[in-house]
Design a protein around this motif. Sequence first.
Motif, PDB file in Angstrom:
ATOM      1  N   SER A   1       0.845  -1.200   0.000  1.00  0.00           N
ATOM      2  CA  SER A   1       0.000   0.000   0.000  1.00  0.00           C
ATOM      3  C   SER A   1       0.879   1.248   0.000  1.00  0.00           C
ATOM      4  CB  SER A   1      -0.938   0.009   1.203  1.00  0.00           C
ATOM      5  OG  SER A   1      -0.190   0.052   2.412  1.00  0.00           O
ATOM      6  N   ILE A   2       0.324   2.329  -0.547  1.00  0.00           N
ATOM      7  CA  ILE A   2       1.004   3.627  -0.572  1.00  0.00           C
ATOM      8  C   ILE A   2       0.107   4.634   0.133  1.00  0.00           C
ATOM      9  CG2 ILE A   2       1.848   5.496  -2.043  1.00  0.00           C
ATOM     10  CD1 ILE A   2       2.549   3.424  -4.133  1.00  0.00           C
ATOM     11  N   PRO A   3       0.632   5.300   1.161  1.00  0.00           N
ATOM     12  CA  PRO A   3      -0.210   6.250   1.911  1.00  0.00           C
ATOM     13  C   PRO A   3      -0.520   7.498   1.093  1.00  0.00           C
ATOM     14  CG  PRO A   3       2.061   6.338   2.691  1.00  0.00           C
ATOM     15  CD  PRO A   3       1.997   5.219   1.723  1.00  0.00           C
ATOM     16  N   GLY A   4      -1.763   7.956   1.187  1.00  0.00           N
ATOM     17  CA  GLY A   4      -2.168   9.195   0.550  1.00  0.00           C
ATOM     18  C   GLY A   4      -2.485  10.240   1.599  1.00  0.00           C
ATOM     19  N   ALA A   5      -3.106  11.311   1.175  1.00  0.00           N
ATOM     20  CA  ALA A   5      -3.433  12.399   2.102  1.00  0.00           C
ATOM     21  C   ALA A   5      -4.431  11.937   3.161  1.00  0.00           C
ATOM     22  CB  ALA A   5      -3.998  13.587   1.325  1.00  0.00           C
ATOM     23  N   ASP A   6      -5.426  11.165   2.752  1.00  0.00           N
ATOM     24  CA  ASP A   6      -6.466  10.765   3.692  1.00  0.00           C
ATOM     25  C   ASP A   6      -6.516   9.258   3.945  1.00  0.00           C
ATOM     26  OD1 ASP A   6      -7.422  13.431   3.889  1.00  0.00           O
ATOM     27  OD2 ASP A   6      -8.446  13.151   1.957  1.00  0.00           O
ATOM     28  N   SER A   7      -5.916   8.455   3.042  1.00  0.00           N
ATOM     29  CA  SER A   7      -6.015   6.994   3.191  1.00  0.00           C
ATOM     30  C   SER A   7      -4.869   6.320   2.440  1.00  0.00           C
ATOM     31  CB  SER A   7      -7.362   6.500   2.656  1.00  0.00           C
ATOM     32  OG  SER A   7      -7.463   6.768   1.266  1.00  0.00           O
TER      33      SER A   7
END
Length: 272
Positions: A62-68
């Motif tokens: 997984s790659i973290p984003g701004a909200d999820s």
Amino acid sequence: MFIKLSDTLGLGIFDQLQQKDITNTEEFKDYFQGLTFQPGEDDDGSIIGFDFSTSVMRMYYSIPGADSRTQFTANFAINTTSSPIPFFNQMSVVETNEYLTTITDSEVVLNSYETGNQSFVQSGIGYTTKIEFTNLKTLFDIQGQGTLLNAVLKIKPVTGSYSDELALRDNISVYIVDQNNDLSEQLVGTDNAAIQATLNLDGQEFNDIYYEIPLTTYIEGILTTERDADYAIILLPEDYSSTVDRFVLMGTEGSDQGVKLELTYAIYDEDE
């Protein structure tokens, strides 16, 4: 089927990719040299088959984003294009059948009277039933001129040797081998179509089950040449090198007629 691999393995590969320590196929192969599937030390054994076209090793990340976090997968397919192909299968056996322990290579032949009036076919390992016809030319002792009209070989499986789990195949291929048991060619008929041993279940109600092999062309060849001195036929299931089919067939001894060659021979000019 899904097999969970070690998280440590996945993390190691992921870190190598993230850090650019792996940037091409060769570097990946140097780091990760493959997997092997083997039975445990206390297991009787196992045979597992995989479809190369659909089998992959899949890494989830997984790659973290701004909200999820966004979930991704990366597939590592089996390489089937390199030469030599970088994978192999091996089948081995600890032989428990006392009759077969003397077979050490493909040139060893055991007569059925040495094996409890039985013959064996075991795909993968390489056991097969060999059939020789050594006295056919005694047909020439019949008075008068004659000709062979038909020849059919019937071989019964040993009662109790098959079940729903150890099913009999409907058909078994027939090949010709030389004196060293090397494959010569697949047996064909007059129409050049491959001849097979076909399971006949017409008498199943009376436990009269047998494989039936049309051998007219082959027997004619023996009667007109010296082929019987050097050649024989063997039974091989289709895909015998990649399956584990197993059959136990009856031999020639006893009164049950486990193996029978039926010849139709016509006399058309008997000498006076």
